[in-house]
Design an enzyme around this catalytic site. Structure first.
Site, PDB file in Angstrom:
ATOM      1  CB  THR A  97      -0.138   9.838   5.895  1.00  0.00           C
ATOM      2  OG1 THR A  97       0.006   9.823   7.322  1.00  0.00           O
ATOM      3  CG2 THR A  97       1.236   9.690   5.268  1.00  0.00           C
TER       4      THR A  97
ATOM      5  NE  ARG B 217       2.661 -18.983  16.753  1.00  0.00           N
ATOM      6  CZ  ARG B 217       1.675 -18.296  16.185  1.00  0.00           C
ATOM      7  NH1 ARG B 217       0.567 -18.047  16.858  1.00  0.00           N
ATOM      8  NH2 ARG B 217       1.789 -17.865  14.947  1.00  0.00           N
TER       9      ARG B 217
ATOM     10  CE1 TYR C  88      -9.364   2.488   7.975  1.00  0.00           C
ATOM     11  CE2 TYR C  88      -9.979   4.664   8.798  1.00  0.00           C
ATOM     12  CZ  TYR C  88      -9.011   3.771   8.396  1.00  0.00           C
ATOM     13  OH  TYR C  88      -7.692   4.143   8.409  1.00  0.00           O
TER      14      TYR C  88
ATOM     15  N   GLY D 153       0.808  -1.203   0.000  1.00  0.00           N
ATOM     16  CA  GLY D 153       0.000   0.000   0.000  1.00  0.00           C
ATOM     17  C   GLY D 153       0.841   1.253   0.000  1.00  0.00           C
ATOM     18  CG  PHE D 154       0.249   6.123   0.548  1.00  0.00           C
ATOM     19  CD1 PHE D 154       1.365   6.694  -0.045  1.00  0.00           C
ATOM     20  CD2 PHE D 154      -0.424   6.834   1.532  1.00  0.00           C
ATOM     21  CE1 PHE D 154       1.819   7.944   0.340  1.00  0.00           C
ATOM     22  CE2 PHE D 154       0.009   8.081   1.920  1.00  0.00           C
ATOM     23  CZ  PHE D 154       1.137   8.636   1.334  1.00  0.00           C
TER      24      PHE D 154
ATOM     25  CG  ASP E 103      -0.882  -5.658   0.290  1.00  0.00           C
ATOM     26  OD1 ASP E 103      -2.014  -5.842  -0.217  1.00  0.00           O
ATOM     27  OD2 ASP E 103      -0.481  -4.558   0.684  1.00  0.00           O
ATOM     28  CG  ASN E 104      -5.837  -8.496   0.625  1.00  0.00           C
ATOM     29  OD1 ASN E 104      -5.462  -7.353   0.353  1.00  0.00           O
ATOM     30  ND2 ASN E 104      -6.993  -8.735   1.223  1.00  0.00           N
TER      31      ASN E 104
ATOM     32  CB  ALA F 234      -1.112   1.597  11.094  1.00  0.00           C
TER      33      ALA F 234
END
Length: 325
Positions: free
Chosen positions: A173, A105, A144, A11-12, A32-33, A113
């Site tokens: 950001t 673990r 969100y 991502g960014f 990342d998906n 974040a």
């Protein structure tokens, strides 16, 4: 050298963080998906021997060894998290719990974040970390906002069980590698200005935001990871310079030299009226404050989007411009 996991690393913000960690000599595992991230954000590091990319969703069980981890894996712009509402909730709940369990673990540290959206439409200004927010569960933003709030609760519970976790509440950001269609105000304004299309402002533009350049945000995240263990540190990370959205639109027009018009629409639902971080805790504990001015950061971001639009050929050459003074 440590083996560091960056969830959401395509991502960014994640892609900038990956680069900084590689420059520091760490081995980096990016998970990342690619639902809102892009491998193109990492194309300059894909061949690095100390960089590993794993296409996976943190909401599913993840078997990756690491010494430390940064979690930025969640859609972050309103169009994305509203389109992927259930996936956003899962990333903030199942995904965060999976990472916390793995960190506990393995005895690893985790920087999670979070977001200024946990404050909702604040009734306290500026917002300190102690403020509990003014939010609602039945809004288009709740997937969100409430997801991130529950993620912080998960961090709190795992901290009580011995997990070394830190929470970063990121305020707006911006910078290079933002996606041109991510729906965030800075990228929206810049792309519209460079393309000669109207800049869309919701309401009268008097709502305020505080914009932090991505290099400052990444520096703060790194310092937060290096912070000695304390009682569940929660930090606002952002730029305390507050600006009206309408003034940001005018500044972008000035810096791009564009004569594109400003188009006003009705106010967006549940849009916070004011947003400004109190960063005294970060100043004291991290010896950190933003260094990049808004004007300098916008100029660098505008340069990035000029190249993006020129490569795409999306009417950029036909846009009307005047020279910047």
């Amino acid at each position: 050298m440590a083996r560091i996991l960056v969830a959401g690393g395509a991502g960014f913000i994640g892609s900038h963080l990956v680069r900084r960690l590689l420059v520091q000599g760490h081995e980096v595992v990016c998970v990342d998906n690619l639902s809102t991230g892009f491998l193109s954000n990492l194309e300059d590091v894909l061949g690095f021997p100390q960089f590993h990319f794993v296409e996976a969703d943190i909401s599913e069980p993840l078997d990756v060894a690491f010494d430390a981890a940064f979690n930025l894996a969640c859609p972050a712009s309103p169009p994305h998290y509203q389109r992927l509402a259930l996936e956003t909730i899962e990333a903030c709940t199942l995904g965060v719990r999976n990472l916390l369990s793995a960190a506990l673990r393995q005895g690893a540290q985790l920087v999670h974040a979070s977001t200024s959206e946990v404050y909702g439409d604040p009734e306290v200004h500026p917002q300190p970390e102690q403020y509990h927010g003014n939010v609602g569960t039945l809004t288009e933003r709740a997937c969100y906002d409430e997801g991130k709030r529950l993620a912080e609760t998960l961090c709190y519970e795992y901290h009580k069980r011995g997990c070394s976790v830190r929470i970063a509440r990121l305020f707006n950001t911006y910078g290079p590698f933002m996606h041109r269609d991510d729906g965030r105000v800075v990228s929206n304004f810049i792309v519209s200005a460079l393309s000669g299309r109207p800049l869309t402002v919701y309401g009268d533009g008097s709502q305020t935001r505080s914009f932090c350049f991505v290099s400052d945000t990444v520096e703060a995240l790194l310092r937060l990871m290096a912070l000695p263990a304390v009682h569940l540190p929660v930090f606002n990370l952002g730029n305390p310079r507050e600006m009206k959205v309408i003034d940001l639109a005018r500044l972008v027009l000035h810096l791009t030299g564009s004569d594109a018009p400003i188009h006003f629409l009705p106010p967006a639902a549940a849009d916070p009226g004011r947003r400004r971080p109190c960063i005294e805790r970060a100043r004291r504990a991290l010896d950190w404050q933003p260094r990049v001015s808004l004007e300098t950061g916008l100029q660098e971001t505008i340069g990035y989007f000029r190249e993006v639009l020129q490569v795409a050929g999306d009417g950029f050459e036909a846009a009307s411009f005047v020279a910047c003074p």
